[in-house]
Design an enzyme around this catalytic site. Sequence first.
Site, PDB file in Angstrom:
ATOM      1  N   TYR A 239       0.847  -1.190   0.000  1.00 18.38           N
ATOM      2  CA  TYR A 239       0.000   0.000   0.000  1.00 18.38           C
ATOM      3  C   TYR A 239       0.882   1.240   0.000  1.00 18.38           C
ATOM      4  O   TYR A 239       2.090   1.185   0.235  1.00 18.38           O
ATOM      5  CB  TYR A 239      -0.959   0.003   1.201  1.00 18.38           C
ATOM      6  CG  TYR A 239      -0.302   0.337   2.527  1.00 18.38           C
ATOM      7  CD1 TYR A 239      -0.198   1.667   2.956  1.00 18.38           C
ATOM      8  CD2 TYR A 239       0.227  -0.650   3.348  1.00 18.38           C
ATOM      9  CE1 TYR A 239       0.412   1.988   4.163  1.00 18.38           C
ATOM     10  CE2 TYR A 239       0.833  -0.342   4.559  1.00 18.38           C
ATOM     11  CZ  TYR A 239       0.926   0.979   4.959  1.00 18.38           C
ATOM     12  OH  TYR A 239       1.542   1.295   6.148  1.00 18.38           O
ATOM     13  N   CYS A 240       0.239   2.388  -0.253  1.00 16.36           N
ATOM     14  CA  CYS A 240       0.928   3.688  -0.198  1.00 16.36           C
ATOM     15  C   CYS A 240      -0.146   4.729   0.057  1.00 16.36           C
ATOM     16  O   CYS A 240      -0.981   4.540   0.939  1.00 16.36           O
ATOM     17  CB  CYS A 240       1.724   3.930  -1.480  1.00 16.36           C
ATOM     18  SG  CYS A 240       0.737   3.805  -2.995  1.00 16.36           S
ATOM     19  N   GLY A 241      -0.149   5.813  -0.702  1.00 21.57           N
ATOM     20  CA  GLY A 241      -1.190   6.811  -0.537  1.00 21.57           C
ATOM     21  C   GLY A 241      -2.394   6.548  -1.418  1.00 21.57           C
ATOM     22  O   GLY A 241      -3.533   6.638  -0.985  1.00 21.57           O
TER      23      GLY A 241
END
Length: 283
Positions: A239-241
């Site tokens: 995941y990230c933003g």
Amino acid sequence: RRCMEQLVSTQWLQDELGSPDLVVLDCTVFLRMGDNGFISESGRQNWADGHIPGAGFADLNEDLVDASSRLRYALPAAREFADAMQRLGVSDDSRVVLYDDNRAMWAARVWWMLRWIGFDNAALLDGGLQAWKAEDRLVTTGSEAPVEGTLTVHERPQIIADKADVLAAIDDGSTCLIDALSPASFSGEVNAYGRPGHIPGASNASATALLDDETGCYLPAAELRNRFPDDPSARIVNYCGGGIAASSAAFVQTMLGFHDVAVYTASLQEWVGDADAPMTVEG
């Protein structure tokens, strides 16, 4: 159908340009910080100002997303994505090379989406437009409308994670959560998404640190392997933003031979909006 490696060099692409089965797509997006968070700018003008000869433009701000979602870069339906890729000239028997002008992760996102609909004959251009220009290779401003392709969908839902999958992963002990944002974001020093820190249990493998700073190319496989779990059969959720940097991490993991890799495409932009979804600055 002729197959390719998942990562191709500028010289390889130079030699293959003009092949009738080759589709080259510029996937560039630029992010900048505004007064109320990130502003996402299409790279279409950047493409118009100069692109690899024959390259079309794959628009992650408009054409390849669910525009009705409040989330940025939300996945469209699989068939809608396939239709958009068809309009860019992609067919079942195509070879697709993807690149961008901003750290590879935008091209990696389109690569991951193609994988999601069951299309595997796609590659990233190592170093992207940065490397192409650094070697004084030809760029052009001209473009021709592509011949629409025919693309079959064989969806792989398991490579797209949702919030419920991530909540379950926090507790199950067998899924590796990878945060692909910067160390400063992971630690909570930088708070770009409303709540600082990271999802509990996650490890940090910053997507930008997967690349050589000077060339923009991915680091050698031996160095990349050290960033991720030892077990190639481990379930990994990245995941990230907004699911973009996470796609670069997922691309690398797949290239390294991991078999069970997913991207939480909604990522922190969705997660932090749920007060019950935990965040931590520890670990």
